[in-house]
Design an enzyme around this catalytic site. Sequence first.
Site, PDB file in Angstrom:
ATOM      1  N   ASP A 284      -6.863   4.291  -4.534  1.00  0.00           N
ATOM      2  CA  ASP A 284      -7.525   4.138  -3.237  1.00  0.00           C
ATOM      3  C   ASP A 284      -8.163   5.512  -2.999  1.00  0.00           C
ATOM      4  O   ASP A 284      -8.377   6.260  -3.974  1.00  0.00           O
ATOM      5  CB  ASP A 284      -6.509   3.757  -2.148  1.00  0.00           C
ATOM      6  CG  ASP A 284      -7.181   3.221  -0.877  1.00  0.00           C
ATOM      7  OD1 ASP A 284      -7.528   2.032  -0.847  1.00  0.00           O
ATOM      8  OD2 ASP A 284      -7.387   3.995   0.077  1.00  0.00           O
TER       9      ASP A 284
ATOM     10  N   LYS B 266       0.859  -1.196   0.000  1.00  0.00           N
ATOM     11  CA  LYS B 266       0.000   0.000   0.000  1.00  0.00           C
ATOM     12  C   LYS B 266       0.886   1.232   0.000  1.00  0.00           C
ATOM     13  O   LYS B 266       2.006   1.200   0.501  1.00  0.00           O
ATOM     14  CB  LYS B 266      -0.850   0.022   1.277  1.00  0.00           C
ATOM     15  CG  LYS B 266      -2.067   0.912   1.171  1.00  0.00           C
ATOM     16  CD  LYS B 266      -3.203   0.141   0.567  1.00  0.00           C
ATOM     17  CE  LYS B 266      -4.440   0.958   0.372  1.00  0.00           C
ATOM     18  NZ  LYS B 266      -5.582   0.088   0.080  1.00  0.00           N
TER      19      LYS B 266
HETATM   20  N1  GLU Z   1      -7.267   0.184  -2.886  1.00  0.00           N
HETATM   21  C1  GLU Z   1      -8.017  -0.997  -3.165  1.00  0.00           C
HETATM   22  C2  GLU Z   1      -8.031  -1.898  -1.963  1.00  0.00           C
HETATM   23  O1  GLU Z   1      -8.073  -1.416  -0.842  1.00  0.00           O
HETATM   24  C3  GLU Z   1      -7.586  -1.665  -4.451  1.00  0.00           C
HETATM   25  C4  GLU Z   1      -6.155  -2.047  -4.546  1.00  0.00           C
HETATM   26  C5  GLU Z   1      -5.699  -2.514  -5.932  1.00  0.00           C
HETATM   27  O2  GLU Z   1      -6.500  -2.560  -6.838  1.00  0.00           O
HETATM   28  O3  GLU Z   1      -4.508  -2.828  -6.035  1.00  0.00           O
HETATM   29  O4  GLU Z   1      -8.077  -3.100  -2.045  1.00  0.00           O
END
Ligand code: GLU
Length: 449
Positions: A166, A126
Amino acid sequence: MNAYVKRVIDEFREKHRDEKEFIQAVEEVLSSVSPLIDAHPEYEKAAILERMVEPERLFSFRVCWEDDEGKVHTNTGWRCQFNGALGPYKGGIRFQKDVNESIIKFLAFEQTFKNGLTGLPIGGGKGGSDFDPIGRSDSEIMRFCQSYMTALYRYIGPDVDVPAGDMGVGAREVGYMFGEYRRLKGTFENGTFTGKGRSYGGSLIRPEATGYGAMYYLNEVLKHENDTIAGKRIGISGYGNVAWGILKKAAEVGAKVVYMSGAEGYIKDEEGICTKEKIDFVEQMKYKHLDLRDYVREFGCEFVEGKKYWGAKDIDICMPAAVQNDVDLESARKIADAGIKYYIEVANMPTTADALKYLRQQKNIIVAPSKAVNAGGVAVSALEMSQNSQRLSWSAEEVDSKLKEIMANIYHLCEEAAEHYGLGYDLVAGANIAGFEKVAEAMLAQGIF
Ligand code: GLU
């Protein structure tokens, strides 16, 4: 609780005392996996718990940018490569003023198990920044994204680490970051990002995937209760990309989202946020800097300022889809007292620890955990990576049917893991156990490091 689990939690709390979100996420997972640890003494020997809570890598960097008036701003950027046992680190980037290291680590930790649950080859990561995109012009957003990427580009790649969106990061921001990445690397590696625009390798259904996936998971829960979605009344919180996907799917299956809340208050739209016009309006709110008051001006429904609708009795399903720790103990009590049967977490960790504990103890409420419910977004991201590797683009139907299958599979993993460890119908514990076991087994097989 297993003594090894307890020791690791105690040590973790001491070491990370200032990181409350990270502690909350770790405690929830570790306390849930106690029966799994009992059944696998080899995990302690390999120090699986200690290794599981330590990110493999965490980058923190300066992000400098100039606003439209020429004033220079400095923000902090992060990328956490939490666990790569299952595949390239994978997870979104969040731009929001409150982001800090604890939030990035909790999100990356959660992502690790969520990605494990999808059954697809993706590790957990992340990123983000404490940059506040609200009210910023398009050029300012572009300059910020470029600066963020200049700092990060050497540490990511299609087989290394694959960022996505996100909160505060959608297709526009991913586009600017990918553009800068391409410019710096001099190669067209579109598999380095997901959530891209269609014209340069984005997947159909990716924008809808998190909301659709949540509705598919909900559908499995309803099936378990011999219940159906048609005619259900839903309350959601948040009106970002995830909420939009829920609105679209709810309208399609004949459910009605009647409440929607944000920081400014909540709306009650008795006719439901169901028409194409309303759903398109919600999609545009972020880009046009609009909020729920503008929705009310446009469509004329009830608006209650500064309050949440938790406690409303005229809904069947509650879907917090805004941000972490949105539902505290007082709100949870109201939700339970209102007789809501389905509490479906959609945002990452939307419920405080005491509120979640309280809701899980209520006999008449089914709690579905976010790391399973919202996994559809990252699952379609992994499908986007596959399409990019193949240099092909799949039809919307193909992606959607894969998403449906993945969500049903995740649901069954949660149900069966809880059942297997004698926990009954406990989807929260089941998700934690199934996700953890998947990652732990891969780590064990790969040796000690
Ligand atoms: N931000 C999204 C999550 O919390 C998607 C992450 C992604 O697609 O890599 O899962």
